[in-house]
Each structure stands twice: as structure tokens, then as C-alpha cells.
Design an enzyme around this catalytic site. Structure first.
Site, short mmCIF file in Angstrom:
data_model
loop_
_atom_site.label_atom_id
_atom_site.label_comp_id
_atom_site.label_asym_id
_atom_site.label_seq_id
_atom_site.Cartn_x
_atom_site.Cartn_y
_atom_site.Cartn_z
N HIS A 1 121.86 144.85 115.14
CA HIS A 1 120.57 145.18 115.72
C HIS A 1 120.79 146.18 116.85
O HIS A 1 121.58 145.94 117.77
CB HIS A 1 119.89 143.93 116.27
CG HIS A 1 119.21 143.12 115.20
ND1 HIS A 1 118.20 142.23 115.48
CD2 HIS A 1 119.40 143.08 113.86
CE1 HIS A 1 117.79 141.67 114.35
NE2 HIS A 1 118.50 142.16 113.36
N TYR B 1 110.30 139.65 121.43
CA TYR B 1 110.06 138.78 122.57
C TYR B 1 108.63 139.02 123.05
O TYR B 1 108.29 140.14 123.46
CB TYR B 1 111.03 139.11 123.71
CG TYR B 1 112.46 138.69 123.45
CD1 TYR B 1 112.98 137.54 124.04
CD2 TYR B 1 113.30 139.45 122.64
CE1 TYR B 1 114.30 137.15 123.82
CE2 TYR B 1 114.62 139.07 122.41
CZ TYR B 1 115.10 137.92 123.01
OH TYR B 1 116.41 137.54 122.78
N PRO C 1 118.10 129.85 126.80
CA PRO C 1 118.44 130.72 125.66
C PRO C 1 117.73 132.07 125.64
O PRO C 1 118.05 132.90 124.78
CB PRO C 1 118.01 129.87 124.45
CG PRO C 1 116.95 128.96 124.97
CD PRO C 1 117.33 128.67 126.39
N LYS D 1 122.81 134.28 125.92
CA LYS D 1 124.09 134.41 126.61
C LYS D 1 125.06 133.24 126.41
O LYS D 1 126.25 133.38 126.71
CB LYS D 1 123.85 134.57 128.12
CG LYS D 1 123.23 135.89 128.49
CD LYS D 1 124.20 137.04 128.24
CE LYS D 1 123.53 138.39 128.33
NZ LYS D 1 123.68 139.19 127.15
N TYR E 1 121.67 142.77 128.07
CA TYR E 1 121.48 142.11 126.77
C TYR E 1 122.68 142.34 125.85
O TYR E 1 123.13 141.41 125.16
CB TYR E 1 120.20 142.60 126.11
CG TYR E 1 119.68 141.70 125.01
CD1 TYR E 1 118.68 140.80 125.23
CD2 TYR E 1 120.23 141.77 123.72
CE1 TYR E 1 118.20 139.96 124.23
CE2 TYR E 1 119.77 140.94 122.71
CZ TYR E 1 118.75 140.03 122.96
OH TYR E 1 118.31 139.21 121.95
#
Length: 391
Positions: free
Chosen positions: A72, A201, A293, A297, A385
Site C-alpha cells: 500500500h 480512516y 491500534p 504500531k 505511519y
């Protein structure tokens, strides 16, 4: 039984550490309280940072990940029915993440360990770590109904928050830092192709939602729910309807529905135990730290811990110096606290607190608009990220 490194726990951290040590010519024994089938089906993380994927490849455990994992190059943020894509490679110099479930990582590492690694004992319950301050620590364990002792030069606790390793650090030497959130994630697995090719998200006035996946044909979806929610209290129809509300956009995007095969609720908390070392006992993964979550991580932090330990022990074997072992806790904690910070930022950015005011709502939207409108803010998110440097 005697070994150089006794590893408690055969999750991804313990199994990867065993592989790294094997490749460095250092012997180890892995003790796992559960059976193999349980470890290989235990649903947990699914997002591998660039650094984690690189470590697995270098360890010889990346072949199936590269064939079946999903690379991704970004995520999508949704708020106020708007969509904004964060382009990871463009913002980080080419870094990305890989969607590959923890269950699959464990399967790959177990197969390698059983093929040519050291002993891996399933249904071997660690009972206590003894003599951590000596040069011969011991792990008492029970296997096949018989108590035995594993004598080691070092013990690494990869046995999670409830394991025996963390409890072996004297309370007077420990400091803990913790935050519990007043909400959790209702997570479902569904036999349906993902409705978007990257993770989504979503911040919504009704609460957070996440669209994720485990494979091209299996979706993983989450809803923010009140703390203590019973997953079975939600019908499949209610789950799909709520996901549609929270993921809605102004364009023609639609949510694909399919059979729900699993439901569970994940509590949300942040936790750090300092130090991550006591004598010759080293803590790794959830034994030392827990993150909500939202930032993806947890697994990646555990990988950073065991890579740091393996490098330090290899350095000692090659040079005779304990310098890197002595620095283990401080080295890991620098990365841990950055991950805690990012996970907290993502959680407070996207979840609506039960006592949120209209002012709080406007601040969240303003923070998201800043990310969508500022390359600097967007880069900060993308760098965190895709992963902080290991070591």
C-alpha cells in the site's frame, strides 16, 4: 535444558528473534504456552511498516509476504464527507507499508524454525523467570505435564502484558505510564472484497470507522464503540448500516457487503513499562508497551525491539562489548515513545470522545483539514505511519 537465549512467547516477536539469532549463529529455545494451531490463527495486526517488511526479507522470511502481501502506497482520510489520500512514497522518499496478517507472519516463521532453527516448544507454559540479576538466569516452565528448567545466558520476554517476564522485574525498579480510552473497536472479518484499494480512516460525528483488509477477498472493518461493548449485541445488519453512515462521501463511493465471519471488541489503551531490561532479562513487544491500534504500531514496535536485541547480542559475540546490550532499553524506548505519541495523535484525531463538545469537533476537523492542506503536516503523518528507524 541449556541455551544462550531463552525466548518466552512464540508470537511474531519471539519467532523473529529466534530466526535472527539463528542466522547470527546464536542458539535459542522458544517456549510458547499455546498450541501451534492457536498461534497460527490468533488475529492481531495486519500492517507491516517498510522497515518490518525489510527485516523479514533479510531474515529469509519474506518470500510468501512478497507474493501474497498487498503493498500500500497510501491511506485515505475521510471527514465531513470529504476524501483525502496521503501518498506515502511521494512524501517519504519511496517508503510504503504492506498488508500481511500477523497470522501469516507467524506461519512463515514457525515453518522456518521447525525446519532448521532451534527448539520451539508449544504448550510449554513459562512459570517464572529466576536469577535475572545473575549471569545464569533460568526459566521454570511446564511442558507435557512436567516441570522443567531452561538455563540461559539471557532471557527475552515476548510473552505479552500478562506474561511472567514483566512480573520478574522488581516493582521498586519499575515505572509504568498508562492511558485507557473510554471506547474500543468493534472489529469484523467479512468474506467480501475490500471496498477500497487502500485503508480508509474516517472521522464522523457518530464515531470513528476504519476500512481495512486481510486479502483481496477478505475485508477487515472497525467501528468505534463504547468501552465494554459486547460484540454480539451488534447484528450484522446494524454493523453494515453504521459503517455506511460513518464512511459516507459526497461522490458515488459505495460499501460492499458480505457475510460476517468474525466479531470482536478490542479495548484501547496506551502502556509503557520502563526500563525494558533488568539484569539479563529483556522485555520486548507487549510485555513492555501497548499502543492503541489506530497507528498500526504494535507488531512493528515488537519487531524493532527484537532487532535491537539481536544486533546487540551479535555485537557482543563479535567484540566482547556489552555496550549495545546496556543501551537496549534506552534505544528501544526512544522509538516506543515516538510510536506512542503518533498512536495517541491518530486516536484523538479520529475518535469522538463521549464528552466531546462542538468545540472539540471543530478542532478535529481543523486538524484533518491541516493535514489535507499542508505538505509538511501530511509528511509528518506519512513518515510516522511508514515507520520510525529501528535502532
Amino acid at each position: 535444558m541449556r541455551t544462550t537465549v531463552g525466548i518466552i512467547g512464540a508470537g511474531p516477536a519471539g519467532l523473529l528473534l529466534a530466526r535472527l539469532l539463528h542466522n547470527a549463529g546464536i542458539d535459542s529455545v522458544v517456549l510458547e504456552s499455546r498450541d501451534r494451531a492457536y498461534v497460527e490463527r490468533r488475529q492481531r495486526a495486519g500492517i507491516l511498516e517498510q522497515g518490518t517488511a525489510d527485516v523479514l526479507r533479510a531474515a529469509g522470511a519474506g518470500g510468501r509476504m512478497d507474493r501474497e502481501g498487498l503493498r500500500h502506497d497510501g491511506i485515505e482520510l475521510r471527514f465531513d464527507r470529504r476524501r483525502h489520500r496521503v501518498d506515502f512514497p511521494a512524501l517519504t522518499g519511496g517508503r510504503s507499508v504492506t498488508v500481511y496478517a500477523q497470522t501469516e507472519v507467524c506461519k512463515d516463521l514457525i515453518a522456518l524454525q521447525l525446519e532448521d532453527g532451534g527448539p520451539l516448544l508449544f504448550e510449554a507454559e513459562a512459570l517464572a523467570v529466576e536469577g535475572a540479576e545473575s549471569d545464569r538466569p533460568r526459566v521454570r516452565y511446564r511442558h507435557e505435564g512436567v516441570e522443567d528448567v531452561l538455563e540461559c545466558d539471557y532471557v527475552v520476554g515476548c510473552d505479552g502484558f500478562w506474561g511472567v517476564a514483566r512480573k520478574a522485574v522488581p516493582a521498586g525498579l519499575s515505572r509504568t505510564f498508562e492511558r485507557t480510552y473510554p471506547f474500543g473497536w468493534l472489529g469484523v472479518l467479512a468474506d467480501v472484497a475490500p471496498s477500497h484499494d487502500e485503508l480508509v480512516y474516517a472521522r464522523h460525528d457518530r464515531g470513528f470507522a476504519l476500512l481495512s483488509m486481510r486479502s483481496p477477498s477478505v475485508s477487515r472493518l472497525y467501528l468505534q464503540v463504547p468501552e465494554g461493548t459486547d460484540a454480539e449485541a451488534w447484528s450484522d445488519e446494524e454493523i453494515w448500516a453504521e459503517l455506511e453512515r460513518r464512511l459516507e462521501t459526497d461522490d458515488d463511493w459505495t460499501l460492499r457487503r458480505g457475510p460476517v465471519t468474525q466479531k470482536s471488541v478490542t479495548p484501547m489503551r496506551s502502556y509503557v513499562h520502563e526500563p525494558m531490561r533488568h539484569g539479563r532479562l529483556f522485555l520486548a513487544g507487549d510485555a513492555a508497551h501497548i499502543v492503541p491500534p489506530t497507528g498500526a504500531k504494535g507488531l512493528n514496535l515488537a519487531v524493532g525491539d527484537v532487532v535491537t536485541f539481536a544486533r546487540a547480542l551479535t555485537h557482543r559475540a563479535e567484540t566482547g562489548s556489552d555496550e549495545l546490550l546496556d543501551a537496549y532499553s534506552a534505544t528501544c524506548l526512544r522509538r516506543v515513545w515516538q510510536a506512542e505519541r503518533f498512536s495517541y495523535d491518530m486516536t484523538t484525531l479520529l475518535h469522538r470522545a463521549p464528552d466531546a463538545t462542538p468545540f472539540d469537533d471543530r478542532l478535529q476537523v481543523a486538524r484533518l483539514a491541516r493535514i489535507a492542506g499542508s505538505r509538511a503536516a501530511e509528511t509528518d503523518l506519512a513518515e510516522a505511519y511508514t515507520g520510525f528507524p529501528i535502532g
